[in-house]
Scaffold this motif. Structure first.
Motif, PDB file in Angstrom:
ATOM      1  N   ALA A   6     -45.803 -17.991  50.153  1.00  0.00           N
ATOM      2  CA  ALA A   6     -46.002 -17.007  50.927  1.00  0.00           C
ATOM      3  C   ALA A   6     -46.089 -15.549  49.934  1.00  0.00           C
ATOM      4  O   ALA A   6     -45.507 -15.497  48.899  1.00  0.00           O
ATOM      5  CB  ALA A   6     -44.908 -16.619  52.023  1.00  0.00           C
ATOM      6  N   THR A  32     -47.009 -12.474  54.697  1.00  0.00           N
ATOM      7  CA  THR A  32     -46.798 -13.835  55.342  1.00  0.00           C
ATOM      8  C   THR A  32     -45.270 -14.368  55.171  1.00  0.00           C
ATOM      9  O   THR A  32     -45.214 -15.413  55.548  1.00  0.00           O
ATOM     10  CB  THR A  32     -47.717 -14.768  54.788  1.00  0.00           C
ATOM     11  N   GLU A  88     -43.343 -15.226  58.849  1.00  0.00           N
ATOM     12  CA  GLU A  88     -44.021 -16.266  59.531  1.00  0.00           C
ATOM     13  C   GLU A  88     -43.751 -17.593  58.777  1.00  0.00           C
ATOM     14  O   GLU A  88     -43.570 -18.673  59.669  1.00  0.00           O
ATOM     15  CB  GLU A  88     -45.465 -15.818  59.796  1.00  0.00           C
ATOM     16  N   TYR A  89     -43.682 -17.724  57.834  1.00  0.00           N
ATOM     17  CA  TYR A  89     -43.254 -18.716  56.902  1.00  0.00           C
ATOM     18  C   TYR A  89     -41.910 -19.156  57.407  1.00  0.00           C
ATOM     19  O   TYR A  89     -41.522 -20.261  57.508  1.00  0.00           O
ATOM     20  CB  TYR A  89     -43.596 -18.484  55.384  1.00  0.00           C
TER      21      TYR A  89
END
Length: 454
Positions: free
Chosen positions: A177, A181, A184-185
């Protein structure tokens, strides 16, 4: 491991006999044998000599064994002197016991450590660590992380916050990531802890990141390039060669976790026996009412997002999962769980075994395997987990449990998932052995009082 000392004391007390004539009283040496395990526990408790035992080499382990047995011998001499019994014991026997004990305990520890290496450092027993750093420091950070041969962490991914280049991996660690991101990861993948090394990042940015991660139940290790008084539950420790400031929703001591695990194992063994008896009684009834397996297995999400299969006695008809979609409109839960009154999918015998929580007994297997604990949070289904918001993941900061704060707080009366999350979070934040045992006793009262199944 030091049970060897006890056995040698018994053997040597009889070696000094000539035929049927004993030079010493058997009961005299038997009393020493009974004292040895007590002295062993006493020394280990106050010196914590088993701390770091897996990282010690053969020579250092021998030094620890010599020190340990010498302390035991000194305590024995002191007790004999204090009770005025020193003249009744043979010094030869005592020193021989010390020598034999040193040899056999050292060999025992060496063999046991080899076995533990295979068990402890299995992937499922390691904490999944996500490294957050900048591009210029990424390779150096990963190399230093990998220098520690015996680490409790597995570096499962790397986040580079100042680059969006599509790189696959650095030193075998995948880049998973970037700053866009990252959250969300973490929400959708099994992560137990995060190592943050962002030396040039503003203090406020680190504080905000730490606060968000801790709120999700993630343990945060911050490189000591950065320190803030605003970070909760701070403790300074070493992480794979780095001195870090660790912050977590709750930091339990190794001693607490060890005692908790011992209780879990004892409870799991008792539950396994109860499962066998229950299977003989209820298995044929379940099969007769609904032909098929008497056990039900389902993939659930556990600590940090790990997936495992939970086991129960089957209390529903074989097509229960398919019929669930038709019954969603009657769901009385507000949020990400399903529950309804008079569920038509439940077998006649299923109502009874649920009422008395007999259907939960096979989870003893999960407890013994380490997937679950006696007390924790109920593990969500994969579908529920995929719908989690960020703050819901803090429920997974601890091992899921057979029972928990939610169940003993009136499970049948709670219909709001957010309230369940708050109760689970309360248990994790305030964890203590006293609370753990209190919930176990309350669970017995809930089951016997039939105030909702647990």
């Amino acid at each position: 491991m030091d049970i060897v000392s006890l056995e040698i004391a018994f053997i040597l007390s009889y070696v000094v006999k000539f035929g049927r004539t004993s030079l010493f009283s058997d009961s005299l040496y038997s009393s020493i044998a009974l004292m040895l395990p007590v002295l062993h526990v006493f020394i280990v408790f106050f010196t914590e000599e088993y701390s770091g035992i897996l990282r010690r080499g053969y020579l250092k382990e021998l030094k620890e064994v010599l020190k340990h047995n010498s302390i035991i011998l000194a305590l024995l001499f002191f007790i004999m002197f204090a009770t005025k019994q020193s003249e009744e014991y043979s010094r030869i026997v005592l020193f021989a016991m010390w020598g034999f004990s040193c040899v056999f305990v050292w060999l025992g520890r060496v063999i046991l450590k080899k076995i533990l290496f295979r068990l402890v450092f299995q992937e499922k027993n390691l904490s999944y660590l996500l490294v957050i750093t900048v591009k210029d420091m990424a390779q150096q950070t990963i190399e230093k992380m990998q220098m520690k041969k015996f680490s409790n962490y597995q570096t499962s991914g790397l986040v580079i916050v100042d680059s969006e280049e599509e790189l696959d991996a650095i030193k075998g660690v995948p880049i998973v990531a970037n700053h866009l991101t990252l959250m969300e990861y973490i929400r959708t993948n099994p992560i137990d802890s995060v190592f943050v090394s962002l030396p040039n990042a503003p203090n406020q940015e680190i504080e905000e990141l730490t606060e968000r991660l801790v709120d999700m139940g993630i343990t945060v290790h911050i490189s000591l390039n950065y320190i803030s008084d605003e970070i909760p539950n701070k403790v300074v420790e070493e992480l794979n060669g780095y001195t870090v400031l660790t912050s977590s929703i709750k930091i339990a001591t190794p001693r607490q976790m060890f005692i908790k695990r011992i209780i879990d194992i004892c409870g799991g063994l008792a539950g396994l026996l109860a499962t066998f008896v229950a299977a003989l009684i209820f298995g044929p009834i379940i099969y007769k009412q609904s032909p098929g397996p008497i056990f039900f297995s389902q993939e659930r999400v556990g600590r940090g997002g790990r997936r495992f299969h939970i086991y129960k006695f089957r209390s529903m008809y074989m097509d229960a999962e398919e019929r669930k979609k038709e019954l969603m409109e009657q769901n009385k839960m507000k949020g990400l769980m399903f529950k309804m009154d008079d569920d038509p999918r439940i077998l006649p015998i299923g109502k009874f075994i649920r009422k008395w929580s007999i259907d939960e007994l096979p989870q003893s297997i999960n407890i013994l395997r380490g997937d679950m604990s006696l007390v924790g949070t109920r593990p969500p289904t994969v579908d529920e987990y995929n719908q989690y918001e960020f703050h819901h993941k803090r429920r997974l900061a601890a091992r899921p449990g057979l029972t928990g704060m939610w169940q003993v707080s009136g499970r049948s009366d709670i219909t709001d998932f957010e309230e369940i999350v708050e109760l689970d979070t309360e248990y994790i934040r305030n964890f203590s052995l006293k609370l753990y045992i209190k919930i176990l006793f309350k669970t017995v009262g809930v089951v016997l009082g039939k105030k909702g199944s647990v």
